[in-house]
Design an enzyme around this catalytic site. Structure first.
Site, PDB file in Angstrom:
ATOM      1  N   PHE A  11       0.837  -1.209   0.000  1.00  0.00           N
ATOM      2  CA  PHE A  11       0.000   0.000   0.000  1.00  0.00           C
ATOM      3  C   PHE A  11       0.874   1.263   0.000  1.00  0.00           C
ATOM      4  O   PHE A  11       0.913   2.023  -0.979  1.00  0.00           O
ATOM      5  CB  PHE A  11      -0.951  -0.075   1.208  1.00  0.00           C
ATOM      6  N   VAL A  12       1.625   1.493   1.055  1.00  0.00           N
ATOM      7  CA  VAL A  12       2.450   2.710   1.131  1.00  0.00           C
ATOM      8  C   VAL A  12       3.576   2.655   0.097  1.00  0.00           C
ATOM      9  O   VAL A  12       3.863   3.643  -0.594  1.00  0.00           O
ATOM     10  CB  VAL A  12       3.048   2.893   2.550  1.00  0.00           C
ATOM     11  N   GLY A  36       1.370  -7.684  -0.403  1.00  0.00           N
ATOM     12  CA  GLY A  36       1.250  -6.726  -1.507  1.00  0.00           C
ATOM     13  C   GLY A  36       0.953  -7.440  -2.820  1.00  0.00           C
ATOM     14  O   GLY A  36       0.837  -8.660  -2.857  1.00  0.00           O
ATOM     15  N   LEU A  61      18.774  -9.435  -0.810  1.00  0.00           N
ATOM     16  CA  LEU A  61      18.326  -8.392  -1.739  1.00  0.00           C
ATOM     17  C   LEU A  61      19.034  -8.586  -3.080  1.00  0.00           C
ATOM     18  O   LEU A  61      20.116  -8.032  -3.295  1.00  0.00           O
ATOM     19  CB  LEU A  61      18.649  -7.004  -1.170  1.00  0.00           C
ATOM     20  N   SER A  75       7.190  -5.378   5.453  1.00  0.00           N
ATOM     21  CA  SER A  75       6.718  -6.010   6.693  1.00  0.00           C
ATOM     22  C   SER A  75       5.206  -6.131   6.618  1.00  0.00           C
ATOM     23  O   SER A  75       4.545  -5.200   6.148  1.00  0.00           O
ATOM     24  CB  SER A  75       7.063  -5.148   7.915  1.00  0.00           C
ATOM     25  N   TYR A 145       4.908  -7.783  16.047  1.00  0.00           N
ATOM     26  CA  TYR A 145       5.056  -6.569  15.221  1.00  0.00           C
ATOM     27  C   TYR A 145       5.771  -5.487  16.023  1.00  0.00           C
ATOM     28  O   TYR A 145       6.796  -4.954  15.599  1.00  0.00           O
ATOM     29  CB  TYR A 145       3.676  -6.102  14.790  1.00  0.00           C
ATOM     30  N   LYS A 149       9.614  -4.108  15.358  1.00  0.00           N
ATOM     31  CA  LYS A 149       9.904  -2.726  14.951  1.00  0.00           C
ATOM     32  C   LYS A 149      10.828  -2.046  15.958  1.00  0.00           C
ATOM     33  O   LYS A 149      11.687  -1.245  15.581  1.00  0.00           O
ATOM     34  CB  LYS A 149       8.608  -1.939  14.791  1.00  0.00           C
ATOM     35  N   THR A 175      -2.281   5.250   8.535  1.00  0.00           N
ATOM     36  CA  THR A 175      -2.344   5.882   7.218  1.00  0.00           C
ATOM     37  C   THR A 175      -3.378   5.142   6.381  1.00  0.00           C
ATOM     38  O   THR A 175      -3.540   3.935   6.532  1.00  0.00           O
ATOM     39  CB  THR A 175      -0.955   5.827   6.567  1.00  0.00           C
ATOM     40  N   ARG A 186      -7.681  -3.915   8.564  1.00  0.00           N
ATOM     41  CA  ARG A 186      -7.549  -2.603   9.199  1.00  0.00           C
ATOM     42  C   ARG A 186      -8.891  -1.882   9.110  1.00  0.00           C
ATOM     43  O   ARG A 186      -9.731  -2.183   8.267  1.00  0.00           O
ATOM     44  CB  ARG A 186      -6.423  -1.805   8.555  1.00  0.00           C
TER      45      ARG A 186
HETATM   46  P1  NAD Z   1       1.457  -3.552   3.152  1.00  0.00           P
HETATM   47  O1  NAD Z   1       1.201  -4.901   3.747  1.00  0.00           O
HETATM   48  O2  NAD Z   1       0.503  -3.051   2.128  1.00  0.00           O
HETATM   49  O3  NAD Z   1       2.904  -3.479   2.523  1.00  0.00           O
HETATM   50  C1  NAD Z   1       3.990  -4.237   2.967  1.00  0.00           C
HETATM   51  C2  NAD Z   1       4.684  -4.783   1.745  1.00  0.00           C
HETATM   52  O4  NAD Z   1       5.863  -5.497   2.164  1.00  0.00           O
HETATM   53  C3  NAD Z   1       3.834  -5.776   0.961  1.00  0.00           C
HETATM   54  O5  NAD Z   1       3.888  -5.495  -0.416  1.00  0.00           O
HETATM   55  C4  NAD Z   1       4.470  -7.119   1.274  1.00  0.00           C
HETATM   56  O6  NAD Z   1       4.253  -8.080   0.256  1.00  0.00           O
HETATM   57  C5  NAD Z   1       5.922  -6.721   1.450  1.00  0.00           C
HETATM   58  N1  NAD Z   1       6.722  -7.647   2.266  1.00  0.00           N
HETATM   59  C6  NAD Z   1       6.441  -8.097   3.521  1.00  0.00           C
HETATM   60  N2  NAD Z   1       7.425  -8.909   3.949  1.00  0.00           N
HETATM   61  C7  NAD Z   1       8.353  -8.954   2.951  1.00  0.00           C
HETATM   62  C8  NAD Z   1       9.597  -9.594   2.805  1.00  0.00           C
HETATM   63  N3  NAD Z   1      10.098 -10.402   3.750  1.00  0.00           N
HETATM   64  N4  NAD Z   1      10.291  -9.414   1.657  1.00  0.00           N
HETATM   65  C9  NAD Z   1       9.801  -8.624   0.667  1.00  0.00           C
HETATM   66  N5  NAD Z   1       8.627  -7.983   0.759  1.00  0.00           N
HETATM   67  C10 NAD Z   1       7.913  -8.149   1.882  1.00  0.00           C
HETATM   68  O7  NAD Z   1       1.544  -2.537   4.371  1.00  0.00           O
HETATM   69  P2  NAD Z   1       1.710  -0.947   4.373  1.00  0.00           P
HETATM   70  O8  NAD Z   1       0.569  -0.386   5.120  1.00  0.00           O
HETATM   71  O9  NAD Z   1       2.018  -0.452   3.021  1.00  0.00           O
HETATM   72  O10 NAD Z   1       2.996  -0.782   5.303  1.00  0.00           O
HETATM   73  C11 NAD Z   1       4.284  -0.491   4.769  1.00  0.00           C
HETATM   74  C12 NAD Z   1       5.259  -0.262   5.908  1.00  0.00           C
HETATM   75  O11 NAD Z   1       4.831   0.865   6.683  1.00  0.00           O
HETATM   76  C13 NAD Z   1       5.373  -1.438   6.870  1.00  0.00           C
HETATM   77  O12 NAD Z   1       6.719  -1.572   7.271  1.00  0.00           O
HETATM   78  C14 NAD Z   1       4.527  -1.009   8.040  1.00  0.00           C
HETATM   79  O13 NAD Z   1       4.957  -1.607   9.234  1.00  0.00           O
HETATM   80  C15 NAD Z   1       4.722   0.495   8.039  1.00  0.00           C
HETATM   81  N6  NAD Z   1       3.585   1.172   8.673  1.00  0.00           N
HETATM   82  C16 NAD Z   1       2.414   1.333   8.001  1.00  0.00           C
HETATM   83  C17 NAD Z   1       1.342   1.964   8.645  1.00  0.00           C
HETATM   84  C18 NAD Z   1       0.040   2.202   7.936  1.00  0.00           C
HETATM   85  O14 NAD Z   1      -0.880   2.767   8.550  1.00  0.00           O
HETATM   86  N7  NAD Z   1      -0.122   1.853   6.681  1.00  0.00           N
HETATM   87  C19 NAD Z   1       1.463   2.400   9.975  1.00  0.00           C
HETATM   88  C20 NAD Z   1       2.666   2.177  10.633  1.00  0.00           C
HETATM   89  C21 NAD Z   1       3.726   1.579   9.967  1.00  0.00           C
HETATM   90  N1  UDP Z   2     -11.306  -1.730  14.465  1.00  0.00           N
HETATM   91  C1  UDP Z   2     -12.695  -1.804  14.504  1.00  0.00           C
HETATM   92  N2  UDP Z   2     -13.328  -2.567  13.563  1.00  0.00           N
HETATM   93  C2  UDP Z   2     -12.666  -3.240  12.577  1.00  0.00           C
HETATM   94  C3  UDP Z   2     -11.253  -3.150  12.535  1.00  0.00           C
HETATM   95  C4  UDP Z   2     -10.605  -2.382  13.504  1.00  0.00           C
HETATM   96  O1  UDP Z   2     -13.345  -1.207  15.362  1.00  0.00           O
HETATM   97  O2  UDP Z   2     -13.316  -3.913  11.754  1.00  0.00           O
HETATM   98  C5  UDP Z   2     -10.620  -0.887  15.473  1.00  0.00           C
HETATM   99  C6  UDP Z   2      -9.456  -1.575  16.171  1.00  0.00           C
HETATM  100  O3  UDP Z   2      -9.908  -2.291  17.312  1.00  0.00           O
HETATM  101  C7  UDP Z   2      -8.589  -0.389  16.549  1.00  0.00           C
HETATM  102  C8  UDP Z   2      -8.843   0.637  15.433  1.00  0.00           C
HETATM  103  O4  UDP Z   2     -10.049   0.205  14.786  1.00  0.00           O
HETATM  104  O5  UDP Z   2      -9.007   0.164  17.773  1.00  0.00           O
HETATM  105  C9  UDP Z   2      -7.732   0.703  14.403  1.00  0.00           C
HETATM  106  O6  UDP Z   2      -7.463  -0.615  13.979  1.00  0.00           O
HETATM  107  P1  UDP Z   2      -6.461  -0.965  12.780  1.00  0.00           P
HETATM  108  O7  UDP Z   2      -6.385  -2.455  12.711  1.00  0.00           O
HETATM  109  O8  UDP Z   2      -6.865  -0.232  11.566  1.00  0.00           O
HETATM  110  O9  UDP Z   2      -5.066  -0.326  13.212  1.00  0.00           O
HETATM  111  P2  UDP Z   2      -4.231  -0.312  14.578  1.00  0.00           P
HETATM  112  O10 UDP Z   2      -4.967  -1.046  15.662  1.00  0.00           O
HETATM  113  O11 UDP Z   2      -2.953  -0.960  14.214  1.00  0.00           O
HETATM  114  O12 UDP Z   2      -4.108   1.122  14.883  1.00  0.00           O
END
Ligand code: NAD
Ligand code: UDP
Length: 311
Positions: A11-12, A36, A61, A75, A145, A149, A175, A186
């Site tokens: 996603f990101v 992904g 890599l 991750s 997780y 991290k 995000t 999520r």
């Molecule tokens: P995502 O699951 O969409 O993306 C993660 C990507 O990493 C996927 O494409 C997955 O296939 C790849 N991946 C996982 N393990 C791998 C490995 N061993 N080798 C190669 N590729 C691998 O999640 P995202 O939301 O895009 O998150 C991206 C990063 O940002 C993550 O590190 C996550 O912890 C961090 N992050 C995201 C959020 C958020 O709200 N989206 C919040 C906090 C941290």
């Molecule tokens: N949550 C919810 N319903 C759902 C999925 C999540 O109420 O179907 C709540 C969850 O318990 C948390 C918040 O939404 O309090 C955010 O959850 P998410 O899994 O998106 O992210 P994180 O907990 O990692 O912040």
């Protein structure tokens, strides 16, 4: 520059790759597609400055040629994903982070770790400032997780202190935006897909827990600013506009015209009760603040989920 992005098909990661290519860089994305999909970077598939390598960053890599920057995003990131993939999550934080840091050391590249607000656990300090050490259960279901991290941050700082690698750490807060997986569990994809298909929204617990949601383009802009800054301390990136999950559910039901209402489900163990970033450091060092209003970002996200579910 030549830039390596692990997790580039996520996603990101996919939004980051698009922005870096648009900025004129050459981008190599590494992804094993565990959460992904190649379709996420479909817009870049035929671009001469983009390539996608299928590989597990935990193993290595396999990218030839020197790189200037390493963004390590690989991750599992959703609570559902990391509970289903506990070891992949732990090793993404440990072995994969080490592989990226070794690569940065060998190439003289700058490294950025995608860390998380989860390092603060269920925070006793509100809003969360980077100097807060957090309140994490080291043996709970989320620990695969959170602790991965935290370890990744420690490893990053060790490579910086003892091997002089130029490092950056971003602590990403919740995000959202297009390309989240419909069923990744999520809250935003869950509520959007339930609302669009006319189902009641599954609110966990009483719904009074809070989160602060940042639109993905704002996050990507902050990540790039951080990489190009001189800030080696961790930096929060997120939108400080805090809301309860009940508010979020009501907003999405109203926005989509979903009359099915809400249903309550048990609160998952160790679910943080509140979360809101203090972004003073990002404002001061990066000149960054979120630009996209919640209503606008959520509108774009709902439209995207509608296309996926109805198209
Ligand atoms: P995502 O699951 O969409 O993306 C993660 C990507 O990493 C996927 O494409 C997955 O296939 C790849 N991946 C996982 N393990 C791998 C490995 N061993 N080798 C190669 N590729 C691998 O999640 P995202 O939301 O895009 O998150 C991206 C990063 O940002 C993550 O590190 C996550 O912890 C961090 N992050 C995201 C959020 C958020 O709200 N989206 C919040 C906090 C941290
Ligand atoms: N949550 C919810 N319903 C759902 C999925 C999540 O109420 O179907 C709540 C969850 O318990 C948390 C918040 O939404 O309090 C955010 O959850 P998410 O899994 O998106 O992210 P994180 O907990 O990692 O912040």
């Amino acid at each position: 520059m030549r830039i390596l992005v692990t997790g580039g098909a996520g996603f990101v990661g996919s939004h980051l790759c698009e922005r870096l290519v648009a900025d004129g860089h050459e981008v190599v994305a590494v992804d094993n597609f565990v959460t992904g999909r190649p379709q996420n970077v479909a817009s870049l598939r035929d671009h001469p400055r983009f390539s996608l390598v299928e590989a597990d960053a935990i193993v290595g890599l396999p990218v030839e040629g020197r790189v200037d920057r390493v963004f390590h995003l690989a991750s599992p990131a959703s609570p559902i994903d990391y509970v289903e993939l506990p070891f992949e999550t732990l090793f993404a934080g440990s072995d994969a982070t080490r592989n990226c840091l070794e690569r940065a050391l060998a190439d003289g590249a700058r490294f950025l770790l995608a860390s998380t607000s989860e390092v603060y656990g269920d925070p006793a300090v509100h809003p969360q400032v980077e100097s807060y050490w957090g309140n994490v259960n080291p043996i709970g279901p989320r620990s695969v997780y959170d602790e991965a991290k935290r370890y990744a941050e420690a490893l990053t700082m060790a490579f910086h202190r003892y091997k002089q690698v130029e490092t950056r750490i971003v602590r990403i807060f919740n995000t959202y935006g297009p390309r989240m997986r419909v069923n990744d569990g999520r809250v935003v994809p869950a509520f959007c897909s339930q609302a669009i298909t006319g189902k009641p929204l599954t609110v966990f617990g009483d719904g009074l827990q809070t989160r602060s949601f940042c639109y993905v383009s704002d996050l990507v802009d902050g990540i790039i600013r951080l990489m190009e800054s001189d800030l080696t301390e961790p930096c929060n990136l997120g939108n400080p506009s805090e809301r309860t999950m009940l508010d979020l559910a009501q907003f999405i039901n109203a926005h989509t015209g979903n009359a099915a209402g809400l249903t309550h489900r048990p609160l998952p163990k160790d679910d943080p009760t509140r979360r809101k970033p203090d972004i003073s450091r990002a404002r001061a060092h990066l000149g960054w603040a979120p630009q996209v209003e919640f209503e606008d970002g959520m509108g774009r996200t709902v439209a995207w989920f509608r296309e996926v579910l109805e198209g």
